[in-house]
Each structure stands twice: as structure tokens, then as C-alpha cells.
Scaffold this motif. Structure first.
Motif, PDB file in Angstrom:
ATOM      1  N   SER A   1       0.877  -1.172   0.000  1.00 16.21           N
ATOM      2  CA  SER A   1       0.000   0.000   0.000  1.00 16.21           C
ATOM      3  C   SER A   1       0.916   1.225   0.000  1.00 16.21           C
ATOM      4  O   SER A   1       1.361   1.686   1.047  1.00 16.21           O
ATOM      5  CB  SER A   1      -0.894  -0.014   1.238  1.00 16.21           C
ATOM      6  N   ALA A   2       1.201   1.719  -1.191  1.00 17.76           N
ATOM      7  CA  ALA A   2       2.247   2.731  -1.351  1.00 17.76           C
ATOM      8  C   ALA A   2       1.928   4.007  -0.582  1.00 17.76           C
ATOM      9  O   ALA A   2       0.773   4.460  -0.518  1.00 17.76           O
ATOM     10  CB  ALA A   2       2.440   3.036  -2.826  1.00 17.76           C
ATOM     11  N   THR A   3       2.970   4.605  -0.021  1.00 19.53           N
ATOM     12  CA  THR A   3       2.854   5.891   0.671  1.00 19.53           C
ATOM     13  C   THR A   3       3.838   6.882   0.045  1.00 19.53           C
ATOM     14  O   THR A   3       4.817   6.481  -0.605  1.00 19.53           O
ATOM     15  CB  THR A   3       3.186   5.757   2.167  1.00 19.53           C
ATOM     16  N   ARG A   4       3.584   8.172   0.246  1.00 20.60           N
ATOM     17  CA  ARG A   4       4.445   9.193  -0.357  1.00 20.60           C
ATOM     18  C   ARG A   4       5.895   9.063   0.129  1.00 20.60           C
ATOM     19  O   ARG A   4       6.833   9.388  -0.612  1.00 20.60           O
ATOM     20  CB  ARG A   4       3.910  10.579  -0.061  1.00 20.60           C
ATOM     21  N   SER A   5       6.077   8.588   1.354  1.00 19.20           N
ATOM     22  CA  SER A   5       7.438   8.439   1.892  1.00 19.20           C
ATOM     23  C   SER A   5       8.222   7.338   1.168  1.00 19.20           C
ATOM     24  O   SER A   5       9.441   7.225   1.364  1.00 19.20           O
ATOM     25  CB  SER A   5       7.384   8.129   3.386  1.00 19.20           C
ATOM     26  N   GLN A   6       7.536   6.547   0.356  1.00 17.27           N
ATOM     27  CA  GLN A   6       8.217   5.514  -0.408  1.00 17.27           C
ATOM     28  C   GLN A   6       8.648   5.999  -1.794  1.00 17.27           C
ATOM     29  O   GLN A   6       9.207   5.227  -2.580  1.00 17.27           O
ATOM     30  CB  GLN A   6       7.343   4.260  -0.526  1.00 17.27           C
ATOM     31  N   THR A   7       8.393   7.263  -2.076  1.00 18.93           N
ATOM     32  CA  THR A   7       8.961   7.874  -3.278  1.00 18.93           C
ATOM     33  C   THR A   7      10.471   7.856  -3.156  1.00 18.93           C
ATOM     34  O   THR A   7      11.038   8.387  -2.191  1.00 18.93           O
ATOM     35  CB  THR A   7       8.457   9.319  -3.446  1.00 18.93           C
ATOM     36  N   SER A   8      11.134   7.217  -4.113  1.00 21.82           N
ATOM     37  CA  SER A   8      12.576   7.012  -3.987  1.00 21.82           C
ATOM     38  C   SER A   8      13.099   6.375  -5.275  1.00 21.82           C
ATOM     39  O   SER A   8      12.336   6.055  -6.188  1.00 21.82           O
ATOM     40  CB  SER A   8      12.864   6.077  -2.798  1.00 21.82           C
ATOM     41  N   VAL A   9      14.406   6.196  -5.324  1.00 19.19           N
ATOM     42  CA  VAL A   9      15.021   5.387  -6.373  1.00 19.19           C
ATOM     43  C   VAL A   9      15.414   4.059  -5.745  1.00 19.19           C
ATOM     44  O   VAL A   9      16.102   4.036  -4.716  1.00 19.19           O
ATOM     45  CB  VAL A   9      16.255   6.072  -6.989  1.00 19.19           C
ATOM     46  N   TYR A  10      14.953   2.973  -6.363  1.00 18.08           N
ATOM     47  CA  TYR A  10      15.172   1.645  -5.811  1.00 18.08           C
ATOM     48  C   TYR A  10      16.204   0.903  -6.658  1.00 18.08           C
ATOM     49  O   TYR A  10      16.113   0.848  -7.886  1.00 18.08           O
ATOM     50  CB  TYR A  10      13.857   0.862  -5.791  1.00 18.08           C
ATOM     51  N   PHE A  11      17.183   0.327  -5.967  1.00 13.43           N
ATOM     52  CA  PHE A  11      18.229  -0.433  -6.644  1.00 13.43           C
ATOM     53  C   PHE A  11      18.220  -1.876  -6.164  1.00 13.43           C
ATOM     54  O   PHE A  11      18.196  -2.142  -4.966  1.00 13.43           O
ATOM     55  CB  PHE A  11      19.611   0.166  -6.375  1.00 13.43           C
ATOM     56  N   CYS A  12      18.277  -2.761  -7.129  1.00 16.60           N
ATOM     57  CA  CYS A  12      18.458  -4.173  -6.851  1.00 16.60           C
ATOM     58  C   CYS A  12      19.929  -4.504  -7.064  1.00 16.60           C
ATOM     59  O   CYS A  12      20.600  -3.885  -7.909  1.00 16.60           O
ATOM     60  CB  CYS A  12      17.587  -4.992  -7.808  1.00 16.60           C
ATOM     61  N   ALA A  13      20.460  -5.447  -6.304  1.00 16.16           N
ATOM     62  CA  ALA A  13      21.860  -5.845  -6.439  1.00 16.16           C
ATOM     63  C   ALA A  13      21.988  -7.336  -6.200  1.00 16.16           C
ATOM     64  O   ALA A  13      21.109  -7.971  -5.603  1.00 16.16           O
ATOM     65  CB  ALA A  13      22.742  -5.072  -5.453  1.00 16.16           C
ATOM     66  N   SER A  14      23.095  -7.886  -6.665  1.00 16.89           N
ATOM     67  CA  SER A  14      23.372  -9.303  -6.410  1.00 16.89           C
ATOM     68  C   SER A  14      24.851  -9.473  -6.129  1.00 16.89           C
ATOM     69  O   SER A  14      25.675  -8.640  -6.516  1.00 16.89           O
ATOM     70  CB  SER A  14      22.959 -10.172  -7.604  1.00 16.89           C
ATOM     71  N   SER A  15      25.175 -10.570  -5.448  1.00 23.04           N
ATOM     72  CA  SER A  15      26.583 -10.932  -5.254  1.00 23.04           C
ATOM     73  C   SER A  15      26.684 -12.447  -5.191  1.00 23.04           C
ATOM     74  O   SER A  15      25.740 -13.136  -4.800  1.00 23.04           O
ATOM     75  CB  SER A  15      27.179 -10.293  -4.001  1.00 23.04           C
ATOM     76  N   GLU A  16      27.861 -12.938  -5.576  1.00 19.12           N
ATOM     77  CA  GLU A  16      28.059 -14.377  -5.664  1.00 19.12           C
ATOM     78  C   GLU A  16      28.068 -15.009  -4.278  1.00 19.12           C
ATOM     79  O   GLU A  16      27.516 -16.088  -4.066  1.00 19.12           O
ATOM     80  CB  GLU A  16      29.376 -14.660  -6.383  1.00 19.12           C
ATOM     81  N   SER A  17      28.711 -14.353  -3.342  1.00 23.91           N
ATOM     82  CA  SER A  17      28.831 -14.912  -1.993  1.00 23.91           C
ATOM     83  C   SER A  17      29.134 -13.770  -1.050  1.00 23.91           C
ATOM     84  O   SER A  17      28.991 -12.607  -1.406  1.00 23.91           O
ATOM     85  CB  SER A  17      29.952 -15.955  -1.969  1.00 23.91           C
TER      86      SER A  17
ATOM     87  N   PHE B   1      25.023  -3.865  -9.094  1.00 22.73           N
ATOM     88  CA  PHE B   1      23.733  -3.188  -9.048  1.00 22.73           C
ATOM     89  C   PHE B   1      23.071  -3.098 -10.416  1.00 22.73           C
ATOM     90  O   PHE B   1      23.744  -3.010 -11.451  1.00 22.73           O
ATOM     91  CB  PHE B   1      23.912  -1.760  -8.521  1.00 22.73           C
ATOM     92  N   GLY B   2      21.726  -3.100 -10.392  1.00 23.01           N
ATOM     93  CA  GLY B   2      20.966  -2.738 -11.574  1.00 23.01           C
ATOM     94  C   GLY B   2      20.927  -1.221 -11.731  1.00 23.01           C
ATOM     95  O   GLY B   2      21.493  -0.482 -10.919  1.00 23.01           O
ATOM     96  N   ASN B   3      20.245  -0.762 -12.783  1.00 21.03           N
ATOM     97  CA  ASN B   3      20.214   0.675 -13.079  1.00 21.03           C
ATOM     98  C   ASN B   3      19.120   1.435 -12.346  1.00 21.03           C
ATOM     99  O   ASN B   3      18.992   2.638 -12.527  1.00 21.03           O
ATOM    100  CB  ASN B   3      20.078   0.900 -14.584  1.00 21.03           C
ATOM    101  N   GLY B   4      18.352   0.736 -11.538  1.00 23.96           N
ATOM    102  CA  GLY B   4      17.414   1.423 -10.670  1.00 23.96           C
ATOM    103  C   GLY B   4      16.018   1.599 -11.246  1.00 23.96           C
ATOM    104  O   GLY B   4      15.807   1.568 -12.462  1.00 23.96           O
ATOM    105  N   THR B   5      15.053   1.779 -10.340  1.00 21.37           N
ATOM    106  CA  THR B   5      13.677   2.137 -10.671  1.00 21.37           C
ATOM    107  C   THR B   5      13.342   3.396  -9.899  1.00 21.37           C
ATOM    108  O   THR B   5      13.464   3.414  -8.672  1.00 21.37           O
ATOM    109  CB  THR B   5      12.688   1.026 -10.289  1.00 21.37           C
TER     110      THR B   5
END
Lengths: 114, 114
Positions: free
Chosen positions: B80-96, B105-109
Motif C-alpha cells: 500500500s504505497a505511501t508518499r514516503s516511499q517515493t525514492s530510487v530503488y536499486f536491486c543488487a546481487s553478489s556471488e557470496s 547493481f541494476g540501473n534502478g527504478t
């Protein structure tokens, strides 16, 4: 309570000169430190890292220094180039356990002037 | 294409709506992460996953839900989205975990909640 602090939000340097970006941390459990570079509209990219058993790590124009007693690390870029203009984040984490939680600083915008 | 991709790149939604941000990686990395970037705060960890069906909270998990049914995907849902969740979101991964396994990192949403 920020555990990783980058106290300079911005830094401007002439092309060819040295850029020095600083980072302080408060958590004595941190033993792995990284620097990331971020261009606008892109994700952060890994630049260089250092583990707590070392006090210096060098990769080409980039050198990271770690002073554990002062809980301070710095990134040196020599010589600075216009393409180095980006936001630089330092990050830190403890290596114990199976969890992986990198804590980031707030970033420093580096501008290299031609 | 090899790497880590996020979708959508931009999203505008209204307060109270549910929205899901997608993240896909082709490296078969064990670890995946969601961060949000806000001015003055750097990158803050929302949730992370050590493997399929294993997830854990980060620094700012409230209002978010994650799942990891497949190693390569790690969607983030705002129930349930709120205005405080306005942001740039980054996903990332690592092998270990460890000092030779930086996050990628991805390029963001960029999410705007009106």
C-alpha cells in the motif's frame, strides 16, 4: 545514527590533480570496505575494496587507505580525469556470519574540471 | 543479456496502490538485495536474500514485501504505497560473502507516489 559517514557532499578538483574522498565509520565490527562510483541514471558500480587486514590497496589510478585506529578510510584518485566526475559512495560490512549487510555512506559528488 | 536488470525504470503510482518492482539477474548469484536511495541517506538496505526461499529484513523493511521463489528473480512489492516511499530503488546481487565478492547493481527504478 549513521554508521558510515561521508562528511563532504561535494568536491571539485582540477583535471590531472589528486582527488581525495574521505569516509568515517563508527562500527568496530566492520572489516570489509568498498568504494562505489555512480553516474546519473545508472546503478552504482564497484570501484575498489579493502579488508581490515590491510592498510592500503591500489588499482591503477585508484588507491584506498584504511586507518583502523581512526576508523577512517580514504579514496585517492591520481591523476583525476573528467570521466571520474560522479557520486562516490563508501560502504562497509562485517564479514562474520552468513548475513550480508553493506552499510553505505551518503555519497560525495566529485567534479573534475577540465 | 548477462547482468542484472530492473523493471520498470520509472513508475508513478497513487497512495494506497500496490506496486511491484522487478529484478532479474543472469549470473545465478546466491545473494540478492534491495536498496533505496534518498538524498542525504545514501543507499539503505530494505531486504536481502541469501538463496531461493530465504529472505531477511534490512535497515528499512516496513511497508515492503519480497519473495524469492527462483534464484534469478527477487521482486519487491509495496503493498500500500505511501508518499514516503517515493525514492530510487536499486536491486543488487553478489556471488557470496567475503572480500572478493562485491555487489553488482541494476540501473534502478525511480518510483513516485502521488
Amino acid at each position: 545514527d549513521q554508521q558510515v559517514k561521508q562528511n563532504s557532499p561535494s568536491l571539485s578538483v582540477q583535471e590531472g590533480r589528486i582527488s581525495i574522498l574521505n569516509c568515517d565509520y563508527t562500527n568496530s565490527m566492520f572489516d570489509y570496505f568498498l568504494w562505489y562510483k555512480k553516474y546519473p541514471a545508472e546503478g552504482p558500480t564497484f570501484l575498489i575494496s579493502i579488508s581490515s587486514i590491510k592498510d592500503k590497496n591500489e588499482d591503477g589510478r585508484f588507491t584506498v587507505f584504511l586507518n583502523k585506529s581512526a576508523k577512517h578510510l580514504s579514496l585517492h584518485i591520481v591523476p583525476s580525469q573528467p570521466g571520474d566526475s560522479a557520486v562516490y559512495f563508501c560502504a562497509a560490512e562485517p564479514l562474520s556470519g552468513s548475513a550480508r549487510q553493506l552499510t553505505f555512506g551518503s555519497g560525495t559528488q566529485l567534479t573534475v574540471l577540465p | 543479456d548477462a547482468g542484472i536488470t530492473q523493471s520498470p525504470r520509472y513508475k508513478i503510482t497513487e497512495t494506497g496502490r500496490q506496486v511491484t518492482l522487478m529484478c532479474h539477474q543472469t549470473w545465478s548469484h546466491s545473494y540478492m538485495f534491495w536498496y533505496r536511495q534518498d538524498l542525504g541517506h545514501g543507499l539503505r538496505l530494505i531486504y536481502y536474500s541469501a538463496a531461493a526461499d530465504i529472505t531477511d529484513k534490512g535497515e528499512v523493511p516496513d511497508g515492503y514485501v519480497v519473495s524469492r521463489s527462483k534464484t534469478e528473480n527477487f521482486p519487491l512489492t509495496l503493498e500500500s504505497a505511501t508518499r514516503s516511499q517515493t525514492s530510487v530503488y536499486f536491486c543488487a546481487s553478489s556471488e557470496s560473502i567475503g572480500d572478493n565478492s562485491p555487489l553488482h547493481f541494476g540501473n534502478g527504478t525511480r518510483l513516485t507516489v502521488t
